[in-house]
Design a protein around this motif. Structure first.
Motif, short mmCIF file in Angstrom:
data_model
loop_
_atom_site.label_atom_id
_atom_site.label_comp_id
_atom_site.label_asym_id
_atom_site.label_seq_id
_atom_site.Cartn_x
_atom_site.Cartn_y
_atom_site.Cartn_z
N SER A 171 -3.46 2.71 3.28
CA SER A 171 -2.66 3.94 3.31
C SER A 171 -3.52 5.12 2.88
N THR A 172 -3.28 6.24 3.56
CA THR A 172 -3.96 7.51 3.27
C THR A 172 -2.96 8.63 3.54
N ALA A 173 -3.36 9.85 3.29
CA ALA A 173 -2.49 10.99 3.56
C ALA A 173 -2.34 11.24 5.06
N VAL B 252 0.82 -1.22 0.00
CA VAL B 252 0.00 0.00 0.00
C VAL B 252 0.85 1.27 0.00
N VAL C 162 -8.21 7.06 0.21
CA VAL C 162 -7.41 5.84 0.11
C VAL C 162 -6.35 5.96 -0.98
N ARG C 163 -5.12 5.61 -0.61
CA ARG C 163 -4.01 5.52 -1.57
C ARG C 163 -3.71 4.07 -1.92
N GLY C 164 -3.99 3.17 -0.98
CA GLY C 164 -3.76 1.75 -1.23
C GLY C 164 -4.44 0.89 -0.19
N ALA D 260 2.07 9.75 -1.80
CA ALA D 260 1.15 10.69 -1.15
C ALA D 260 0.65 10.20 0.20
N ALA D 261 1.04 8.99 0.59
CA ALA D 261 0.55 8.40 1.84
C ALA D 261 1.45 8.81 3.00
N ALA E 99 -11.80 1.15 -1.10
CA ALA E 99 -10.85 1.89 -1.94
C ALA E 99 -11.52 3.02 -2.70
N HIS F 119 2.72 4.49 -1.03
CA HIS F 119 2.37 5.48 -2.05
C HIS F 119 3.05 6.79 -1.67
#
Length: 137
Positions: A96-98, A20, A72-74, A24-25, A67, A22
């Protein structure tokens, strides 16, 4: 990125977290559902999970629904089937998120939806030799 799997192989939590990743995460939250040595006041020596043929598709549907949240990034989520020992990971999830609050909330939602909807049943073997099936239709 979405990764889902129903497998007889041991689950690797670090692999789920890597899946997951990323740029941006800023937050990755993971959950490991681990086989414990007790349930309802009774000792447990092993578990066996049996899945319906639709289990992989249902898992993919749940992951896709979560998702769809723009935060959500992953997402990576897997459930193990077959015979598991105490300490084995039965359910692995990572989101994963910001930001951390979103990641915690979405990972919890993912796990709750998987537990509610996934057609996988559990046979518990107790220390006294008795056994029971849980979540069977």
């Amino acid at each position: 990125m979405i990764f889902t799997e129903v497998t007889t192989e041991p689950l690797d939590m670090q692999a789920h977290e890597r899946a997951v990743a990323h740029p941006a995460a800023g937050a990755v939250v993971s959950f490991a559902g681990v086989v414990r040595d007790h349930d309802g006041g009774r000792g447990v020596v092993e578990l066996e999970y049996e899945g319906h043929p639709s289990a992989a598709g249902v898992l993919a549907e749940v992951a896709a629904e979560i998702a769809a949240d723009p935060a959500v990034r992953g997402i990576a989520v897997s459930h193990r089937i077959g015979r598991l020992e105490i300490g084995d990971v039965a359910l692995a999830a990572a989101v994963s998120t910001a930001h951390r609050a979103e990641a915690f909330a979405l990972c919890a939602r993912l796990v709750d939806e998987v537990k509610a909807r996934l057609p996988i049943w559990k046979r518990q073997v107790f220390t006294d030799g008795e056994e029971e099936w849980v979540n069977c239709p």
